[in-house]
Design a protein around this motif. Structure first.
Motif, PDB file in Angstrom:
ATOM      1  N   SER A 130     -40.912 -18.010  -1.647  1.00  0.00           N
ATOM      2  CA  SER A 130     -41.843 -19.187  -1.279  1.00  0.00           C
ATOM      3  C   SER A 130     -41.329 -20.342  -2.264  1.00  0.00           C
ATOM      4  N   PHE A 131     -40.749 -19.991  -3.350  1.00  0.00           N
ATOM      5  CA  PHE A 131     -40.263 -21.342  -4.401  1.00  0.00           C
ATOM      6  C   PHE A 131     -39.006 -22.036  -3.712  1.00  0.00           C
ATOM      7  N   ASP A 132     -38.132 -21.177  -3.152  1.00  0.00           N
ATOM      8  CA  ASP A 132     -37.003 -21.802  -2.419  1.00  0.00           C
ATOM      9  C   ASP A 132     -37.630 -22.621  -1.076  1.00  0.00           C
ATOM     10  N   LYS A 133     -38.246 -22.064  -0.598  1.00  0.00           N
ATOM     11  CA  LYS A 133     -39.069 -22.666   0.633  1.00  0.00           C
ATOM     12  C   LYS A 133     -39.815 -23.846   0.364  1.00  0.00           C
ATOM     13  N   GLY A 134     -40.378 -23.771  -0.758  1.00  0.00           N
ATOM     14  CA  GLY A 134     -41.074 -25.239  -1.356  1.00  0.00           C
ATOM     15  C   GLY A 134     -40.091 -26.260  -1.578  1.00  0.00           C
ATOM     16  N   ILE A 135     -38.980 -25.847  -2.079  1.00  0.00           N
ATOM     17  CA  ILE A 135     -37.897 -26.854  -2.383  1.00  0.00           C
ATOM     18  C   ILE A 135     -37.107 -27.186  -1.099  1.00  0.00           C
ATOM     19  N   VAL A 181     -38.993 -27.741   1.690  1.00  0.00           N
ATOM     20  CA  VAL A 181     -39.735 -28.637   2.302  1.00  0.00           C
ATOM     21  C   VAL A 181     -39.811 -29.886   1.595  1.00  0.00           C
ATOM     22  N   ILE A 182     -39.667 -29.825   0.290  1.00  0.00           N
ATOM     23  CA  ILE A 182     -39.529 -31.010  -0.438  1.00  0.00           C
ATOM     24  C   ILE A 182     -38.278 -31.905   0.043  1.00  0.00           C
ATOM     25  N   THR A 183     -37.283 -31.180   0.148  1.00  0.00           N
ATOM     26  CA  THR A 183     -35.940 -31.816   0.465  1.00  0.00           C
ATOM     27  C   THR A 183     -36.079 -32.396   1.822  1.00  0.00           C
ATOM     28  N   ILE A 184     -36.607 -31.751   2.804  1.00  0.00           N
ATOM     29  CA  ILE A 184     -36.833 -32.267   4.175  1.00  0.00           C
ATOM     30  C   ILE A 184     -37.624 -33.499   4.192  1.00  0.00           C
ATOM     31  N   MET A 185     -38.886 -33.575   3.250  1.00  0.00           N
ATOM     32  CA  MET A 185     -39.379 -34.742   3.356  1.00  0.00           C
ATOM     33  C   MET A 185     -38.980 -35.857   2.745  1.00  0.00           C
ATOM     34  N   LEU A 186     -38.061 -35.626   1.520  1.00  0.00           N
ATOM     35  CA  LEU A 186     -37.553 -36.735   0.923  1.00  0.00           C
ATOM     36  C   LEU A 186     -36.563 -37.341   1.927  1.00  0.00           C
ATOM     37  N   GLY A 187     -35.757 -36.424   2.635  1.00  0.00           N
ATOM     38  CA  GLY A 187     -34.738 -36.833   3.461  1.00  0.00           C
ATOM     39  C   GLY A 187     -35.123 -37.735   4.810  1.00  0.00           C
ATOM     40  N   ALA A 188     -36.575 -37.071   5.022  1.00  0.00           N
ATOM     41  CA  ALA A 188     -37.126 -37.923   6.286  1.00  0.00           C
ATOM     42  C   ALA A 188     -37.629 -39.282   5.735  1.00  0.00           C
ATOM     43  N   ALA A 189     -38.141 -39.159   4.420  1.00  0.00           N
ATOM     44  CA  ALA A 189     -38.561 -40.627   3.960  1.00  0.00           C
ATOM     45  C   ALA A 189     -37.445 -41.454   3.779  1.00  0.00           C
ATOM     46  N   ALA A 190     -36.214 -41.076   3.165  1.00  0.00           N
ATOM     47  CA  ALA A 190     -35.045 -41.740   3.009  1.00  0.00           C
ATOM     48  C   ALA A 190     -34.490 -42.581   4.439  1.00  0.00           C
ATOM     49  N   THR A 191     -34.621 -41.398   5.509  1.00  0.00           N
ATOM     50  CA  THR A 191     -34.241 -42.081   6.498  1.00  0.00           C
ATOM     51  C   THR A 191     -35.036 -43.093   7.140  1.00  0.00           C
ATOM     52  N   GLY A 192     -36.414 -42.987   6.969  1.00  0.00           N
ATOM     53  CA  GLY A 192     -37.381 -44.204   7.546  1.00  0.00           C
ATOM     54  C   GLY A 192     -36.948 -45.443   6.609  1.00  0.00           C
ATOM     55  N   ALA A 193     -37.033 -45.228   5.322  1.00  0.00           N
ATOM     56  CA  ALA A 193     -36.502 -46.403   4.542  1.00  0.00           C
ATOM     57  C   ALA A 193     -35.334 -47.024   4.872  1.00  0.00           C
ATOM     58  N   LEU A 194     -34.301 -46.431   5.198  1.00  0.00           N
ATOM     59  CA  LEU A 194     -33.013 -46.728   5.406  1.00  0.00           C
ATOM     60  C   LEU A 194     -32.915 -47.249   7.067  1.00  0.00           C
ATOM     61  N   ILE A 195     -33.855 -47.073   7.875  1.00  0.00           N
ATOM     62  CA  ILE A 195     -34.079 -47.539   9.110  1.00  0.00           C
ATOM     63  C   ILE A 195     -34.817 -48.998   9.115  1.00  0.00           C
ATOM     64  N   GLY A 253     -32.955 -38.345  -4.422  1.00  0.00           N
ATOM     65  CA  GLY A 253     -33.597 -37.242  -4.627  1.00  0.00           C
ATOM     66  C   GLY A 253     -33.150 -36.046  -3.253  1.00  0.00           C
ATOM     67  N   THR A 254     -33.031 -36.531  -2.387  1.00  0.00           N
ATOM     68  CA  THR A 254     -32.549 -35.440  -1.081  1.00  0.00           C
ATOM     69  C   THR A 254     -31.367 -34.581  -1.518  1.00  0.00           C
ATOM     70  N   VAL A 255     -30.332 -35.439  -1.928  1.00  0.00           N
ATOM     71  CA  VAL A 255     -29.033 -34.728  -2.377  1.00  0.00           C
ATOM     72  C   VAL A 255     -29.549 -33.745  -3.556  1.00  0.00           C
ATOM     73  N   SER A 256     -30.173 -34.162  -4.482  1.00  0.00           N
ATOM     74  CA  SER A 256     -30.442 -33.354  -5.717  1.00  0.00           C
ATOM     75  C   SER A 256     -31.137 -32.168  -5.221  1.00  0.00           C
ATOM     76  N   CYS A 257     -31.925 -32.192  -4.490  1.00  0.00           N
ATOM     77  CA  CYS A 257     -32.846 -31.164  -4.040  1.00  0.00           C
ATOM     78  C   CYS A 257     -32.170 -30.147  -3.126  1.00  0.00           C
ATOM     79  N   ALA A 258     -31.336 -30.574  -2.296  1.00  0.00           N
ATOM     80  CA  ALA A 258     -30.603 -29.883  -1.366  1.00  0.00           C
ATOM     81  C   ALA A 258     -29.315 -29.109  -2.007  1.00  0.00           C
ATOM     82  N   LEU A 259     -28.961 -29.826  -3.432  1.00  0.00           N
ATOM     83  CA  LEU A 259     -27.879 -28.989  -4.277  1.00  0.00           C
ATOM     84  C   LEU A 259     -28.703 -28.023  -5.004  1.00  0.00           C
ATOM     85  N   LEU A 260     -29.910 -28.362  -5.420  1.00  0.00           N
ATOM     86  CA  LEU A 260     -30.793 -27.048  -5.993  1.00  0.00           C
ATOM     87  C   LEU A 260     -30.857 -25.949  -5.131  1.00  0.00           C
TER      88      LEU A 260
END
Length: 171
Positions: A66-71, A73-87, A122-129
């Motif tokens: 569950s901890f890794d699944k939480g990471i 979810v956070i990674t996906i949300m950061l990536g989606a937010a980054a996509t929104g901001a960059l578009i 944040g997305t890259v850091s969380c994905a690496l983690l």
């Protein structure tokens, strides 16, 4: 008062920016530069997000705790937010074209681009983690991810911040 020294005059702008361009020409130039920068960042974040989205459909994903699944979810949300901001600059351009608001659009689009870069960090850091927690010891994964975070932040933000600070002091 000398006309050339008057704030808002073309000569004053040229001295301030180092270019002999009108406010509109400067906005056009900055807009084109920003779009080129955003193209690079958008491509990276979209490829990363596509990869991350596919991970949930792999057999190994179900084995994550569950901890890794939480990471994840956070990674996906950061990536989606980054996509929104960059578009966002694209929507600014499309919605505001012809409204004589290019200078303001460039300022807002620039803010969204910087926000997108922070979110991408944040997305890259969380994905690496997440990936490193699967591959190596958990504590080592945290340290390696932090090292990468510091490296990206150093490359992306420290030199421009230092130059900006130095240029303000010299004025």
């Amino acid at each position: 008062m000398n006309r050339e020294a008057h704030p808002g005059s073309t000569a004053h702008e040229a001295r301030r920016t180092g270019r002999n361009e009108t406010r509109e020409e400067r906005a056009d130039r900055l807009w084109m530069e920003l779009l080129q920068e955003v193209r690079v960042a958008q491509t990276g974040v979209q490829i990363l997000l596509a990869f991350l989205l596919s991970v949930a459909f792999t057999p190994r994903f179900q084995e994550l705790g569950s901890f890794d699944k939480g990471i994840y979810v956070i990674t996906i949300m950061l990536g989606a937010a980054a996509t929104g901001a960059l578009i966002a600059p694209v929507s600014f351009h499309r919605i505001l074209t012809g409204r004589r608001l290019k200078t303001e659009a460039v300022q807002w689009a620039s803010r969204f681009t910087v926000t997108g870069l922070v979110l991408l960090l944040g997305t890259v850091s969380c994905a690496l983690l997440l990936i490193l927690r699967v591959v190596v010891d958990n504590q080592l994964a945290v340290w390696l991810s932090l090292i990468a975070l510091v490296w990206f932040a150093t490359c992306w933000f420290l030199p421009p911040a230092w130059l900006r600070h130095r240029s303000r002091r010299s004025r």
